[in-house]
Design a protein around this motif. Sequence first.
Motif, PDB file in Angstrom:
ATOM      1  N   GLU A   8      -3.240   6.650  -8.613  1.00  0.00           N
ATOM      2  CA  GLU A   8      -1.678   7.514  -8.929  1.00  0.00           C
ATOM      3  C   GLU A   8      -0.615   6.939  -7.722  1.00  0.00           C
ATOM      4  N   GLN A   9      -0.698   7.259  -6.540  1.00  0.00           N
ATOM      5  CA  GLN A   9      -0.339   6.368  -5.726  1.00  0.00           C
ATOM      6  C   GLN A   9      -0.508   4.842  -5.231  1.00  0.00           C
ATOM      7  N   ILE A  10      -1.267   4.193  -5.692  1.00  0.00           N
ATOM      8  CA  ILE A  10      -1.223   3.258  -5.546  1.00  0.00           C
ATOM      9  C   ILE A  10      -0.025   2.580  -7.322  1.00  0.00           C
ATOM     10  N   LYS A  11       0.007   3.196  -8.612  1.00  0.00           N
ATOM     11  CA  LYS A  11       1.013   3.187  -9.148  1.00  0.00           C
ATOM     12  C   LYS A  11       2.739   2.903  -9.210  1.00  0.00           C
ATOM     13  N   SER A  12       2.114   3.688  -8.000  1.00  0.00           N
ATOM     14  CA  SER A  12       3.828   4.265  -7.788  1.00  0.00           C
ATOM     15  C   SER A  12       4.581   3.269  -6.525  1.00  0.00           C
ATOM     16  N   ALA A  13       2.944   2.850  -5.948  1.00  0.00           N
ATOM     17  CA  ALA A  13       3.650   1.661  -5.061  1.00  0.00           C
ATOM     18  C   ALA A  13       3.974   0.343  -5.661  1.00  0.00           C
ATOM     19  N   ILE A  14       2.507   0.125  -6.842  1.00  0.00           N
ATOM     20  CA  ILE A  14       3.340  -1.056  -7.176  1.00  0.00           C
ATOM     21  C   ILE A  14       5.028  -1.191  -8.095  1.00  0.00           C
ATOM     22  N   LYS A  15       5.155  -0.105  -8.999  1.00  0.00           N
ATOM     23  CA  LYS A  15       6.366   0.046  -9.111  1.00  0.00           C
ATOM     24  C   LYS A  15       7.511  -0.163  -8.074  1.00  0.00           C
ATOM     25  N   LYS A  16       7.794   0.501  -6.898  1.00  0.00           N
ATOM     26  CA  LYS A  16       8.224   0.723  -5.996  1.00  0.00           C
ATOM     27  C   LYS A  16       8.958  -1.033  -5.458  1.00  0.00           C
ATOM     28  N   TYR A  17       7.121  -2.305  -5.607  1.00  0.00           N
ATOM     29  CA  TYR A  17       7.371  -3.225  -4.810  1.00  0.00           C
ATOM     30  C   TYR A  17       7.775  -4.586  -5.507  1.00  0.00           C
ATOM     31  N   GLU A  18       7.300  -3.730  -6.847  1.00  0.00           N
ATOM     32  CA  GLU A  18       7.064  -4.702  -8.127  1.00  0.00           C
ATOM     33  C   GLU A  18       8.170  -5.775  -8.084  1.00  0.00           C
ATOM     34  N   ASN A  19       9.327  -5.042  -8.130  1.00  0.00           N
ATOM     35  CA  ASN A  19      11.210  -5.680  -8.353  1.00  0.00           C
ATOM     36  C   ASN A  19      11.462  -6.390  -7.233  1.00  0.00           C
ATOM     37  N   GLN A  20      11.066  -6.450  -5.997  1.00  0.00           N
ATOM     38  CA  GLN A  20      11.321  -6.897  -4.677  1.00  0.00           C
ATOM     39  C   GLN A  20      10.485  -8.786  -4.961  1.00  0.00           C
ATOM     40  N   PHE A  21       9.639  -8.702  -6.217  1.00  0.00           N
ATOM     41  CA  PHE A  21       8.950 -10.590  -6.835  1.00  0.00           C
ATOM     42  C   PHE A  21       9.490 -10.984  -7.460  1.00  0.00           C
ATOM     43  N   ASP A  27      -3.159   1.898   1.517  1.00  0.00           N
ATOM     44  CA  ASP A  27      -3.199   2.255  -0.115  1.00  0.00           C
ATOM     45  C   ASP A  27      -1.335   0.885  -0.420  1.00  0.00           C
ATOM     46  N   ASP A  28      -0.886   1.798   0.313  1.00  0.00           N
ATOM     47  CA  ASP A  28       0.560   1.064  -0.210  1.00  0.00           C
ATOM     48  C   ASP A  28       0.734   0.177   0.608  1.00  0.00           C
ATOM     49  N   LEU A  29       0.799  -0.077   1.810  1.00  0.00           N
ATOM     50  CA  LEU A  29       1.125  -1.459   2.476  1.00  0.00           C
ATOM     51  C   LEU A  29       0.429  -2.337   1.594  1.00  0.00           C
ATOM     52  N   GLY A  30      -1.532  -1.995   0.909  1.00  0.00           N
ATOM     53  CA  GLY A  30      -2.642  -2.907   0.603  1.00  0.00           C
ATOM     54  C   GLY A  30      -1.671  -3.855  -0.462  1.00  0.00           C
ATOM     55  N   VAL A  31      -1.356  -3.288  -0.925  1.00  0.00           N
ATOM     56  CA  VAL A  31      -0.192  -3.921  -2.514  1.00  0.00           C
ATOM     57  C   VAL A  31       0.292  -4.414  -2.240  1.00  0.00           C
ATOM     58  N   LEU A  32       1.472  -4.031  -0.687  1.00  0.00           N
ATOM     59  CA  LEU A  32       2.247  -4.613  -0.804  1.00  0.00           C
ATOM     60  C   LEU A  32       2.286  -6.106   0.340  1.00  0.00           C
ATOM     61  N   PHE A  33       1.614  -6.046   1.144  1.00  0.00           N
ATOM     62  CA  PHE A  33       1.304  -7.185   0.957  1.00  0.00           C
ATOM     63  C   PHE A  33       0.063  -8.241  -0.251  1.00  0.00           C
ATOM     64  N   LYS A  53      -5.090 -15.130   4.938  1.00  0.00           N
ATOM     65  CA  LYS A  53      -4.074 -14.964   4.038  1.00  0.00           C
ATOM     66  C   LYS A  53      -2.719 -14.122   3.515  1.00  0.00           C
ATOM     67  N   LEU A  54      -3.221 -13.450   4.181  1.00  0.00           N
ATOM     68  CA  LEU A  54      -2.586 -11.297   3.986  1.00  0.00           C
ATOM     69  C   LEU A  54      -1.593 -11.387   5.057  1.00  0.00           C
ATOM     70  N   VAL A  55      -2.545 -11.554   6.349  1.00  0.00           N
ATOM     71  CA  VAL A  55      -2.128 -11.546   7.029  1.00  0.00           C
ATOM     72  C   VAL A  55      -0.657 -12.990   7.538  1.00  0.00           C
ATOM     73  N   ASN A  56      -0.599 -13.830   7.211  1.00  0.00           N
ATOM     74  CA  ASN A  56       0.372 -14.637   7.116  1.00  0.00           C
ATOM     75  C   ASN A  56       0.963 -14.650   6.019  1.00  0.00           C
ATOM     76  N   ASN A  57       1.135 -13.965   4.828  1.00  0.00           N
ATOM     77  CA  ASN A  57       1.313 -14.094   4.364  1.00  0.00           C
ATOM     78  C   ASN A  57       3.453 -12.973   4.272  1.00  0.00           C
ATOM     79  N   LEU A 111       0.602  -8.829  -2.789  1.00  0.00           N
ATOM     80  CA  LEU A 111       2.382  -8.770  -4.120  1.00  0.00           C
ATOM     81  C   LEU A 111       2.629 -10.360  -3.072  1.00  0.00           C
ATOM     82  N   ARG A 112       3.064  -9.472  -1.812  1.00  0.00           N
ATOM     83  CA  ARG A 112       3.223 -10.931  -0.622  1.00  0.00           C
ATOM     84  C   ARG A 112       1.953 -11.910  -0.777  1.00  0.00           C
ATOM     85  N   SER A 113       1.299 -11.917  -0.935  1.00  0.00           N
ATOM     86  CA  SER A 113      -0.083 -13.056  -1.472  1.00  0.00           C
ATOM     87  C   SER A 113      -0.015 -13.494  -2.413  1.00  0.00           C
ATOM     88  N   GLY A 114       0.083 -12.951  -3.497  1.00  0.00           N
ATOM     89  CA  GLY A 114       0.270 -13.525  -4.981  1.00  0.00           C
ATOM     90  C   GLY A 114      -0.303 -13.226  -5.406  1.00  0.00           C
TER      91      GLY A 114
END
Length: 254
Positions: A241-254, A193-199, A80-84, A201-204
């Motif tokens: 801390e890094q994960i929190k900033s990644a969430i902030k960075k990507y959150e608005n895109q979804f 971790d950054d990419l993990g957060v993005l993936f 699911k993560l790969v396909n999205n 979000l993309r998979s819901g």
Amino acid sequence: MRRNWKIRIFIGLAIVAFAYIQRCTNKEENPYTGRVQNISMSTDQEIAIGLQSAPQIAQQYGGLYPNDNYQAIVDQVGNKLVNNSIAKETPYKYEFHLLADDQTINAFALPGGQVFITYALFSKLNEAQLAGVLGHEIGHVIGRHSAERIAEGNFWKTVSMGASVGADAGDIVGSIGQNTLLTNGREDELESDDLGVLFMLRSGYDPLEMIRVMEILKEAAGPNRVPEFKSTHPDPDNRIEQIKSAIKKYENQF
Ligand SMILES: [Zn+2]
């Protein structure tokens, strides 16, 4: 004697110069992360290395977990993560393996797409947290972290060879090399971790579950903490801390 010494210095410097030139010409931009890396192998070679070492690595963790239902969950979440995500557009062949080891809390990826998680870690996670762990490992694959570390290792090997020919100082350079590898390892973890957060979000999936994963890893730390985690994974608190900033960075895109 004196002349011989000069020739040795010259050859040593030539080897070091060769290593630097090779390093500069091996720079390439990773099309999936946009990061410029030193890499000296093709994606086909990465896939081959991963496939070749997968059975041996699985054996070190007691082989594959015998329950097909659990393996099916790991496959389902991983695919699911790969396909999205952008991972689907890469040439890598993703395979997700549940390992039988119920003592060692660990997950890791080989170059080219072979991803592993131990039952000890799997059994502590809900679906979203599993997605966080697998997403992080997919991040290592598309970040080409193993290939980068191999290239870095070869560079330092050549430099230390040059240094030992020139001045018998191979050990000193060798130790710098090891430090460099460790430092890169930490950056790799943060990028994954950054990419993990993005993936996620993309998979819901709720990316906050990635923070819970860090807490689970932290709770697992202690006398039974595995050395792999100690040496290659930065402190879970830093990662949160890094994960929190990644969430902030990507959150608005979804
Ligand atoms: Zn990692």
